[in-house]
Design a protein around this motif. Structure first.
Motif, PDB file in Angstrom:
ATOM      1  N   TYR A   1       0.736  -1.280  -0.053  1.00 36.25           N
ATOM      2  CA  TYR A   1       0.144  -0.213   0.052  1.00 36.25           C
ATOM      3  C   TYR A   1       0.839   1.375   0.056  1.00 36.25           C
ATOM      4  CZ  TYR A   1      -2.842   3.725   1.804  1.00 36.25           C
ATOM      5  OH  TYR A   1      -3.367   4.990   2.131  1.00 36.25           O
ATOM      6  N   LEU A   2       2.043   1.023   0.911  1.00 37.97           N
ATOM      7  CA  LEU A   2       2.655   2.680   0.933  1.00 37.97           C
ATOM      8  C   LEU A   2       3.516   2.555  -0.281  1.00 37.97           C
ATOM      9  CD1 LEU A   2       4.453   2.150   4.339  1.00 37.97           C
ATOM     10  CD2 LEU A   2       2.781   3.748   3.787  1.00 37.97           C
ATOM     11  N   ARG A   3       3.836   1.551  -0.932  1.00 43.60           N
ATOM     12  CA  ARG A   3       4.555   1.569  -2.315  1.00 43.60           C
ATOM     13  C   ARG A   3       3.942   2.081  -3.358  1.00 43.60           C
ATOM     14  NH1 ARG A   3       7.631  -2.531  -1.016  1.00 43.60           N
ATOM     15  NH2 ARG A   3       6.246  -4.021  -1.476  1.00 43.60           N
TER      16      ARG A   3
ATOM     17  N   ARG B   1       0.749   5.446  -2.148  1.00 41.52           N
ATOM     18  CA  ARG B   1       1.016   6.642  -1.407  1.00 41.52           C
ATOM     19  C   ARG B   1       2.501   7.092  -1.968  1.00 41.52           C
ATOM     20  NH1 ARG B   1      -2.296   9.123   1.877  1.00 41.52           N
ATOM     21  NH2 ARG B   1      -0.387   9.969   2.746  1.00 41.52           N
ATOM     22  N   ASN B   2       2.998   6.486  -2.866  1.00 39.28           N
ATOM     23  CA  ASN B   2       4.159   6.933  -3.632  1.00 39.28           C
ATOM     24  C   ASN B   2       5.261   7.251  -2.669  1.00 39.28           C
ATOM     25  OD1 ASN B   2       5.638   7.577  -5.586  1.00 39.28           O
ATOM     26  ND2 ASN B   2       5.046   9.530  -5.895  1.00 39.28           N
ATOM     27  N   THR B   3       5.269   6.338  -1.525  1.00 42.65           N
ATOM     28  CA  THR B   3       6.418   6.348  -0.524  1.00 42.65           C
ATOM     29  C   THR B   3       7.907   6.258  -0.957  1.00 42.65           C
ATOM     30  OG1 THR B   3       4.887   5.786   1.128  1.00 42.65           O
ATOM     31  CG2 THR B   3       6.883   5.874   1.793  1.00 42.65           C
ATOM     32  N   SER B   4       8.772   6.895  -0.491  1.00 46.52           N
ATOM     33  CA  SER B   4      10.386   6.522  -0.914  1.00 46.52           C
ATOM     34  C   SER B   4      10.502   5.116  -0.798  1.00 46.52           C
ATOM     35  CB  SER B   4      10.990   7.405  -0.010  1.00 46.52           C
ATOM     36  OG  SER B   4      12.563   6.807   0.024  1.00 46.52           O
TER      37      SER B   4
ATOM     38  N   THR C   1      12.085   4.741   2.725  1.00 47.51           N
ATOM     39  CA  THR C   1      11.142   4.783   3.877  1.00 47.51           C
ATOM     40  C   THR C   1      10.351   3.291   3.850  1.00 47.51           C
ATOM     41  OG1 THR C   1      10.674   6.864   3.558  1.00 47.51           O
ATOM     42  CG2 THR C   1       8.817   5.757   4.543  1.00 47.51           C
ATOM     43  N   VAL C   2       9.938   2.942   2.671  1.00 49.40           N
ATOM     44  CA  VAL C   2       9.253   1.585   2.714  1.00 49.40           C
ATOM     45  C   VAL C   2      10.462   0.465   3.443  1.00 49.40           C
ATOM     46  CG1 VAL C   2       8.454  -0.189   1.229  1.00 49.40           C
ATOM     47  CG2 VAL C   2       7.928   2.027   0.940  1.00 49.40           C
TER      48      VAL C   2
ATOM     49  N   TYR D   1      10.404   0.841   6.968  1.00 49.27           N
ATOM     50  CA  TYR D   1       8.990   0.377   7.718  1.00 49.27           C
ATOM     51  C   TYR D   1       9.215  -1.203   7.568  1.00 49.27           C
ATOM     52  CZ  TYR D   1       6.313   4.583   8.422  1.00 49.27           C
ATOM     53  OH  TYR D   1       5.814   5.828   8.646  1.00 49.27           O
TER      54      TYR D   1
END
Length: 66
Positions: free
Chosen positions: A16-18, A21-24, A27-28, A31
């Motif tokens: 979901y983050l990747r 949310r276009n998360t770095s 960061t992924v 986490y």
């Protein structure tokens, strides 16, 4: 998803983050590392194998012990 596998839920959260949310990627990865450490702790603390660890097993007492 209380009856779901904790490892599967962690993987879904990272996806979901990747994807949403276009998360770095850093960061992924951070986490993911933190979740892996927590799940490793929980398997030892609860004396369960990771595939048998369910979301419902991860209550406040496990989080506080971590």
């Amino acid at each position: 998803m209380p009856g779901s596998s904790a490892a599967a839920s962690a993987g879904a959260f990272l996806d979901y983050l990747r994807l949403n949310r276009n998360t770095s990627l850093h960061t992924v990865a951070a986490y993911g590392s933190d979740l892996a450490q927590f799940l490793d702790f929980a398997t030892h603390h609860l004396e369960r194998q990771r595939p048998r660890l369910r979301n419902a097993d991860l209550d406040l007492s496990v989080i506080r012990a971590f």
